[in-house]
Write an enzyme that holds these catalytic residues in place. Structure first.
Site, PDB file in Angstrom:
ATOM      1  N   SER A  40       0.827  -1.197   0.000  1.00 18.11           N
ATOM      2  CA  SER A  40       0.000   0.000   0.000  1.00 18.11           C
ATOM      3  C   SER A  40       0.871   1.260   0.000  1.00 18.11           C
ATOM      4  O   SER A  40       1.766   1.397   0.839  1.00 18.11           O
ATOM      5  CB  SER A  40      -0.901  -0.025   1.231  1.00 18.11           C
ATOM      6  OG  SER A  40      -1.689   1.128   1.241  1.00 18.11           O
ATOM      7  N   GLY A  41       0.621   2.130  -0.940  1.00 22.15           N
ATOM      8  CA  GLY A  41       1.383   3.381  -1.015  1.00 22.15           C
ATOM      9  C   GLY A  41       2.605   3.283  -1.912  1.00 22.15           C
ATOM     10  O   GLY A  41       3.364   4.249  -2.045  1.00 22.15           O
ATOM     11  N   THR A  48      -1.554   2.631  -8.147  1.00 23.47           N
ATOM     12  CA  THR A  48      -2.628   3.380  -8.801  1.00 23.47           C
ATOM     13  C   THR A  48      -2.051   4.469  -9.697  1.00 23.47           C
ATOM     14  O   THR A  48      -2.511   4.672 -10.825  1.00 23.47           O
ATOM     15  CB  THR A  48      -3.567   3.983  -7.736  1.00 23.47           C
ATOM     16  OG1 THR A  48      -4.073   2.899  -6.966  1.00 23.47           O
ATOM     17  CG2 THR A  48      -4.706   4.748  -8.353  1.00 23.47           C
ATOM     18  N   ASN A 101      -1.365   5.323   3.174  1.00 16.37           N
ATOM     19  CA  ASN A 101      -1.472   6.047   1.900  1.00 16.37           C
ATOM     20  C   ASN A 101      -2.649   7.011   1.964  1.00 16.37           C
ATOM     21  O   ASN A 101      -3.748   6.618   2.342  1.00 16.37           O
ATOM     22  CB  ASN A 101      -1.669   4.993   0.786  1.00 16.37           C
ATOM     23  CG  ASN A 101      -1.781   5.607  -0.596  1.00 16.37           C
ATOM     24  OD1 ASN A 101      -1.681   6.834  -0.752  1.00 16.37           O
ATOM     25  ND2 ASN A 101      -1.991   4.773  -1.590  1.00 16.37           N
ATOM     26  N   SER A 135      -5.513   5.700  -0.624  1.00 14.86           N
ATOM     27  CA  SER A 135      -5.394   4.246  -0.716  1.00 14.86           C
ATOM     28  C   SER A 135      -6.622   3.631  -1.387  1.00 14.86           C
ATOM     29  O   SER A 135      -7.760   3.969  -1.062  1.00 14.86           O
ATOM     30  CB  SER A 135      -5.230   3.679   0.694  1.00 14.86           C
ATOM     31  OG  SER A 135      -5.018   2.306   0.616  1.00 14.86           O
ATOM     32  N   SER A 136      -6.356   2.732  -2.349  1.00 13.92           N
ATOM     33  CA  SER A 136      -7.471   2.053  -3.028  1.00 13.92           C
ATOM     34  C   SER A 136      -8.068   1.061  -2.036  1.00 13.92           C
ATOM     35  O   SER A 136      -7.371   0.169  -1.553  1.00 13.92           O
ATOM     36  CB  SER A 136      -6.956   1.291  -4.244  1.00 13.92           C
ATOM     37  OG  SER A 136      -6.117   2.103  -5.015  1.00 13.92           O
ATOM     38  N   GLY A 186      -2.741  -3.034  -2.180  1.00  9.77           N
ATOM     39  CA  GLY A 186      -1.451  -3.649  -1.868  1.00  9.77           C
ATOM     40  C   GLY A 186      -1.457  -4.320  -0.502  1.00  9.77           C
ATOM     41  O   GLY A 186      -2.330  -4.048   0.335  1.00  9.77           O
ATOM     42  N   GLU A 196      -0.969  -4.994   3.174  1.00  8.81           N
ATOM     43  CA  GLU A 196      -0.941  -3.971   4.224  1.00  8.81           C
ATOM     44  C   GLU A 196      -1.000  -4.572   5.623  1.00  8.81           C
ATOM     45  O   GLU A 196      -1.612  -5.613   5.850  1.00  8.81           O
ATOM     46  CB  GLU A 196      -2.058  -2.939   4.025  1.00  8.81           C
ATOM     47  CG  GLU A 196      -3.454  -3.480   4.135  1.00  8.81           C
ATOM     48  CD  GLU A 196      -4.521  -2.430   3.766  1.00  8.81           C
ATOM     49  OE1 GLU A 196      -4.207  -1.411   3.128  1.00  8.81           O
ATOM     50  OE2 GLU A 196      -5.686  -2.677   4.133  1.00  8.81           O
TER      51      GLU A 196
HETATM   52  N1  LIG Z   1       5.225   8.133 -10.098  1.00 12.30           N
HETATM   53  C1  LIG Z   1       4.869   8.921  -9.080  1.00 12.30           C
HETATM   54  N2  LIG Z   1       5.198  10.222  -9.100  1.00 12.30           N
HETATM   55  C2  LIG Z   1       4.864  11.033  -8.088  1.00 12.30           C
HETATM   56  N3  LIG Z   1       4.205  10.631  -6.981  1.00 12.30           N
HETATM   57  C3  LIG Z   1       3.851   9.334  -6.897  1.00 12.30           C
HETATM   58  C4  LIG Z   1       4.155   8.408  -7.940  1.00 12.30           C
HETATM   59  N4  LIG Z   1       3.682   7.214  -7.578  1.00 12.30           N
HETATM   60  C5  LIG Z   1       3.103   7.381  -6.366  1.00 12.30           C
HETATM   61  N5  LIG Z   1       3.188   8.649  -5.960  1.00 12.30           N
HETATM   62  C6  LIG Z   1       2.685   9.227  -4.689  1.00 12.30           C
HETATM   63  O1  LIG Z   1       2.405   8.178  -3.778  1.00 12.30           O
HETATM   64  C7  LIG Z   1       1.037   8.160  -3.424  1.00 12.30           C
HETATM   65  C8  LIG Z   1       0.576   6.742  -3.273  1.00 12.30           C
HETATM   66  O2  LIG Z   1       0.570   6.102  -4.511  1.00 12.30           O
HETATM   67  P1  LIG Z   1      -0.606   5.131  -4.960  1.00 12.30           P
HETATM   68  O3  LIG Z   1      -1.916   5.639  -4.518  1.00 12.30           O
HETATM   69  O4  LIG Z   1      -0.422   4.870  -6.399  1.00 12.30           O
HETATM   70  O5  LIG Z   1      -0.263   3.842  -4.112  1.00 12.30           O
HETATM   71  P2  LIG Z   1      -0.897   2.387  -4.239  1.00 12.30           P
HETATM   72  O6  LIG Z   1       0.230   1.451  -4.477  1.00 12.30           O
HETATM   73  O7  LIG Z   1      -1.997   2.393  -5.229  1.00 12.30           O
HETATM   74  O8  LIG Z   1      -1.448   2.128  -2.775  1.00 12.30           O
HETATM   75  P3  LIG Z   1      -2.767   1.351  -2.281  1.00 12.30           P
HETATM   76  O9  LIG Z   1      -2.464  -0.097  -2.316  1.00 12.30           O
HETATM   77  O10 LIG Z   1      -2.930   1.864  -0.902  1.00 12.30           O
HETATM   78  O11 LIG Z   1      -3.879   1.757  -3.168  1.00 12.30           O
HETATM   79  C9  LIG Z   1       0.319   8.943  -4.487  1.00 12.30           C
HETATM   80  O12 LIG Z   1      -0.852   9.542  -4.019  1.00 12.30           O
HETATM   81  C10 LIG Z   1       1.370   9.978  -4.899  1.00 12.30           C
HETATM   82  O13 LIG Z   1       1.357  11.037  -3.982  1.00 12.30           O
HETATM   83 MG   LIG Z   2      -3.997   2.230  -5.103  1.00 13.70          MG
END
Ligand SMILES: Nc1ncnc2c1ncn2[C@@H]1O[C@H](COP(=O)(O)OP(=O)(O)OP(=O)(O)O)[C@@H](O)[C@H]1O
Ligand SMILES: [Mg+2]
Length: 1004
Positions: free
Chosen positions: A107-108, A112, A157, A160-161, A385, A387
């Site tokens: 997660s994070g 996404t 996050n 977070s999805s 992800g 967690e």
């Molecule tokens: N390529 C990137 N460039 C800039 N910031 C990023 C990038 N990837 C992630 N982030 C930052 O990290 C945060 C978390 O990323 P994201 O929501 O994609 O995580 P996730 O893996 O989908 O987590 P979860 O499993 O909780 O949904 C985003 O809101 C953004 O602020």
């Molecule tokens: Mg996500």
């Protein structure tokens, strides 16, 4: 290939395969660190992309970047999420196989964000028509909507999805995205009614409260203060610095419109969201333990917003319908039961609305072209992800189980199957040790014995089943499993960190303690029948779709939440297995969501559980190419005299003979039971040799170099090259497709710029005919667009030029000089012509006028004159006098020499008394002048171009002769023999002042 890379790209290695000390975890992490510090967040392991969340905006997602990755081979440019997107896209198109991109990480870690970048890449780079643009917009706009309703701030996050998402993007045969379909997985509904400290409910609630217009809030009965709502205060975290609920609200509102929601639907959707908040504020009181609702304010709003009867709703929120001895009775609920009934309703309403939302988006993304059913697909998997929280419940159990399944898929596809083949073939091979998490998947999902089965059993059995009895059952059944521990079964050290109501799973990604409280309820996911009945009577159109009356009469107990989830994951695995996968492995650099912080311990942990080291070792040690002996021999037997034309002995011996003859060293290949295996590194050397000896040009060679890093393709390429002159067959189809593809790409980049540009890339032999068709089409297209843009004046000019070309091209020496010079409408202005002449002409319209020199018939004296062309005649004028008028009808012909002079003769009938014989004239613009005469007099076919001399009549049947000879300067004089002698000089270019350059050729 290297040219496209900058010095920055070369920080560390951009593919871990190139790491010298590839078995060292420290070297691996150091490479990640070095690159991360330079904001190089992407690195490959072969074709797997490792991505480290930068936690800051990087300038690497611009349109220019997208262009840089478009249609370029994977390894030609620095690692990027766009390269993965592009590679999948091209594979889909060239190999015609559906693709999927699996994005994993905790997660994070950035899953996404990665999936959004991929979607944006397709939206920008894929071809689009107006209709496709609508689909692209909808695909993109589905994200903010689904995130608003399905994402929330957690401790891990801020966005977070809280649901899983698998999205198919559908492409038509032209590669344009024409549709999409989303499958959603288990939404974490419990968040609607409860949030852990520091976490929030789903974004949409805060967006509505912060961003909703005053009128809207008034209508919904909401206040602009999240603290007023019980469902929003549990986590004590209404505001998050990284989130702007107000502006996000605007984005979501707009996105709903783009997706196709009408105003009524938006209103009904928001009614539901508001009613969940009101439900949370329903307060219970009551005597003797029977719950009653203390204030009817909420009920009033709820009745209106949900479109239900308030009294019936009140009763349903405080009573339970039971059937005793065939009779329906309403049994009062106590306070605790009533609260959980209310919460169950909130969760059901929200959860079902979320599913409705996904269906609605799917309807808007549906590919509707009935004429062309077939489409190719790229699937994007962005799922919650792995967690771990302080307090982990049923939802974390499901989420982490899902991640186990994805890890298992990754192992199956990249590590296990590869190694199993080496083993089956008896290849000496140092097995790469990796942790196979199948054992954990089984622990969770095995029929009868797995945790889900035990949980279901407890949910379904009559009697006093509870979360505690569930835990006891677990201890009895899976207590001995190496990945399962409870407080009772743990050693002293573990006991200290475990509650008595917890069980611990030793996941592939780490240990997680799950608190069993609530497992049974959440798994049952029950909603009292009378609450369901109320909702089935709702007048809200969305809710009528969510709560189907048929459900009430269905006696079959629905599957439990965990079983439904397990089945949906099994289906997901099937979907993913049927496609060609690409992987993005996301890594979270620190737990504090900070840019620039590289927490080595945290990263080492992720590198370990994501299996990246194993992935790298298999990749390094692996064999890039393998073929069954018979296939290998059949294809390459011609390269060795001993195997050509046929090998008589054992197949393995034949292959050994062949590769020996080719000079392969023993360490370059391995012979298995039925196949030959060739290492990538040595394949490179051999392939270069092959390329040098048989490649036709340097470009092909360069291309092969690029391909070496795409090992599987390399051999197919070479094989195809060998068979390239044969009819299309399995051996050469890849090569031929590639050649066709690269020619078309080259053509695409080098199309002629305008109608005069005759350049065209040389096609490969197989495409000569197609290339010719394309060239014609392209030219037609350019001509068409050129013609569409030209003005009437320019069209007239071109028509005259065409006639001039018809008459003079290749016939008169000074014609070429005239081509780039524009014809003008007249060479004499009104003031150059005597008014008396104009008066004498009366109403006759003058079409052209030019100064000419007239040569007397007898002495050939040169006299300055004007030649005027009217609609009916050519008139020769001397100052104020009309000296001669030749009706076009009487004009017998026009003679001119083939040299560069400007002399011409107008022939008139000799018996015409009005005329005194033919007229000898000279014009400095002879091509223009004669073309104008030819057009005005309609005598295009009456212009005679003569070589040597021209005969003409000098009145009363006498004949005159003009002799032409070439020379450097125009000289006209009477010769001794009485002829008019013309030394044809060059024409006078300075007189033709207007040139075609003023009218640039219109490019396409
Ligand atoms: N390529 C990137 N460039 C800039 N910031 C990023 C990038 N990837 C992630 N982030 C930052 O990290 C945060 C978390 O990323 P994201 O929501 O994609 O995580 P996730 O893996 O989908 O987590 P979860 O499993 O909780 O949904 C985003 O809101 C953004 O602020
Ligand atoms: Mg996500």
């Amino acid at each position: 290939m290297e040219s496209a890379l900058t010095a920055r790209d070369r920080v560390g290695v951009q593919d871990f395969v190139l790491l010298e000390n590839y078995t060292s975890e420290a070297a691996f992490i150091e490479n990640l660190r070095k690159r991360f510090k330079e904001n190089l967040i992407y690195t490959y392991i072969g074709s797997v992309l490792v991505s480290v969340n930068p936690y800051k905006e990087l300038e690497i997602y611009t349109k220019n970047h997208m262009e840089r990755y478009r249609g370029v081979n994977f390894y030609e440019v620095s690692p990027h999420i766009y390269a993965v997107a592009d590679n999948s896209y091209r594979s889909m198109r060239t190999e015609r196989k559906d693709q999927c991109i699996l994005i994993s990480g905790e997660s994070g870690a950035g899953k996404t964000e990665a999936s959004k970048k991929i979607l944006q890449y397709y939206a920008v780079t894929c071809p689009a028509s107006e209709q496709v643009q609508t689909v692209k917009d909808r695909l993109l706009q589905s994200n903010p909507v689904l995130e608003a309703f399905g994402n929330a701030k957690t401790l891990r996050n801020d966005n977070s999805s809280r649901f899983g998402k698998y999205m198919d993007i559908q492409f038509d045969f032209k590669g344009a995205p024409v549709g999409g379909h989303i499958i959603n997985y288990l939404l974490e509904k419990s968040r609607v009614v409860h949030q852990n400290h520091g976490e929030r409910n789903f974004h949409i609630f805060y967006q509505l409260i912060e961003g909703g217009e005053e009128d809207l809030l008034r209508r919904l009965g909401l206040e602009r203060n999240p603290q007023q709502y019980q469902y929003l205060v549990k986590g004590n975290c209404p505001k998050v610095s990284s989130i702007n609920d107000r502006s996000d609200w605007k984005v979501v509102r707009k996105a709903l419109t783009v997706i196709g929601f009408n105003e009524d639907e938006v209103e009904e959707l928001l009614n539901i969201i508001a009613s969940v908040l009101h439900l949370g504020n329903v307060q219970y009181g009551g005597e003797e333990g029977n719950a009653c609702i203390t204030s009817d304010t909420q009920i009033k709003y709820l009745a209106r917003l949900l479109g239900v009867n308030g009294t019936v709703l009140t009763e349903a929120l405080t009573h339970k319908k039971i059937i005793a001895k065939g009779e329906e009775l309403m049994s009062p609920l106590n306070l605790e039961q009533a609260s959980s009934a209310r919460d169950a309703l909130s969760k059901a309403v929200y959860g079902r609305t979320f599913t409705w939302l996904v269906n609605k988006i799917n309807a808007s993304l549906a590919y509707t072209d009935d004429s062309y059913k077939h489409y190719s697909v790229i699937g994007l998997l962005d799922i919650y992800g792995f967690e771990v929280f302080q307090h982990n419940s049923f939802e974390q159990f499901c989420i982490n189980y899902c991640n186990e399944k994805l890890q298992q898929l990754f192992i199956e596809l990249t590590l296990k199957s590869e190694q199993e083949e080496y083993e089956a073939e008896g290849i000496t091979w140092e097995p790469v040790q990796y942790f196979n998490n199948k054992i954990i998947c089984d622990l969770v999902e095995e029929k009868f014995k797995g945790i889900i089965s035990i949980l279901d059993e407890e949910c379904l059995r009559p009697g006093d089943a509870s979360d505690t009895t569930f835990l006891e059952k677990l201890e009895d059944t899976v207590g001995g499993h190496p990945h399962f521990v409870t407080h009772k079964l743990a050693d002293g050290k573990t006991r200290k960190v475990m509650g008595r109501d917890e069980f611990r799973l030793l996941h592939y990604a780490g240990e997680v303690n799950y608190n069993v409280n609530g497992f049974l309820d959440k798994n049952n996911d029950l909603l009292f029948r009378n609450l369901k009945e109320v909702m089935c009577m709702s007048e809200n159109k969305i809710l009528t779709q969510c709560f189907d009356r048929e459900e009430l009469s269905d006696k079959k107990r629905p599957d439990t939440a965990a079983t439904q989830f397990k089945a949906s994951l099994a289906k997901l695995m099937e979907i993913l297995m049927s496609k060609e996968p690409s992987y993005v492995r996301c890594i979270k650099p620190n737990d504090s969501k900070q840019a620039g912080r590289f927490d080595e311990v945290l990263i080492r942990h992720q590198v370990k559980y994501l299996g990246l080291m194993e992935n790298l070792r298999v990749r390094r040690a692996g064999f890039a190419y393998r073929r069954r002996y018979e296939v290998f021999l059949q294809r390459y037997k011609s390269l060795c005299p001993d195997t050509w034309p046929n090998w008589q002995g054992k197949l393995a011996d034949g292959v050994a003979t062949l590769v020996k003859h080719l000079g392969y060293k023993p360490e370059e290949y391995k012979l298995g039971r039925s196949k030959i295996f060739i290492h990538m590194a040595w394949l490179i050397t051999n392939t270069i040799t092959a390329a040098v000896t048989c490649c036709v040009d340097c470009d092909s060679l360069k291309f092969l170099f690029k391909l070496f890093l795409l090992p599987c393709l390399t051999f197919r390429f070479i094989k195809g090259f060998i068979y390239r002159h044969k009819e299309r067959c399995p051996e050469n189809e890849y090569f031929l497709d590639y050649v066709r593809y690269s020619f078309l790409m080259k053509l695409h980049r080098n199309l002629p710029k305008n109608v005069l540009d005759k350049s065209w890339p040389t096609p490969p032999a197989a495409l000569t005919e197609a290339s010719e068709h394309l060239r014609k089409l392209c030219m037609q297209n350019m001509v068409w667009s050129y013609c569409k843009k030209i003005s009437p004046e320019w069209k007239h000019q071109m028509e005259q030029k065409m006639i001039a070309s018809e008459i003079f091209k290749d016939k008169k020496d000074n014609y070429p000089q005239s081509v780039p010079k524009l014809f003008v409408s007249t060479r004499l202005n009104g003031e150059d012509i005597n008014p008396k002449v104009l008066q004498a002409l009366g109403t006759e319209k003058m079409k052209y006028a030019v100064p000419v020199t007239k040569y007397d018939r007898k002495g050939y004296k040169a006299r300055p004159r004007q030649l005027l062309l009217t609609s009916s005649s050519a008139v020769i004028v001397e100052e104020a006098k009309l000296k001669q008028r030749i009706d076009y009808a009487a004009l017998k012909g026009i003679s001119v020499s083939s040299l560069s002079d400007g002399l011409f003769v107008l022939h008139v009938p000799s018996d015409d008394n009005k005329q005194k014989g033919d007229v000898v004239l000279q014009s400095d613009h002879v091509i223009e002048t004669l073309t104008k005469i030819a057009i005005c007099a309609d005598k295009i076919n009456s212009i005679n171009i003569n070589q040597g001399s021209i005969k003409f009549t000098v009145g009363q049947g006498k004949e005159g002769i003009i002799d032409f000879t070439p020379g450097s300067e125009l000289l006209v004089a009477k010769a001794k023999n009485g002829h008019l002698s013309v030394v044809s000089g060059l024409s006078h270019p300075q007189l033709h002042s207007v040139s075609l350059q003023r009218f640039p050729i219109v490019s396409k």
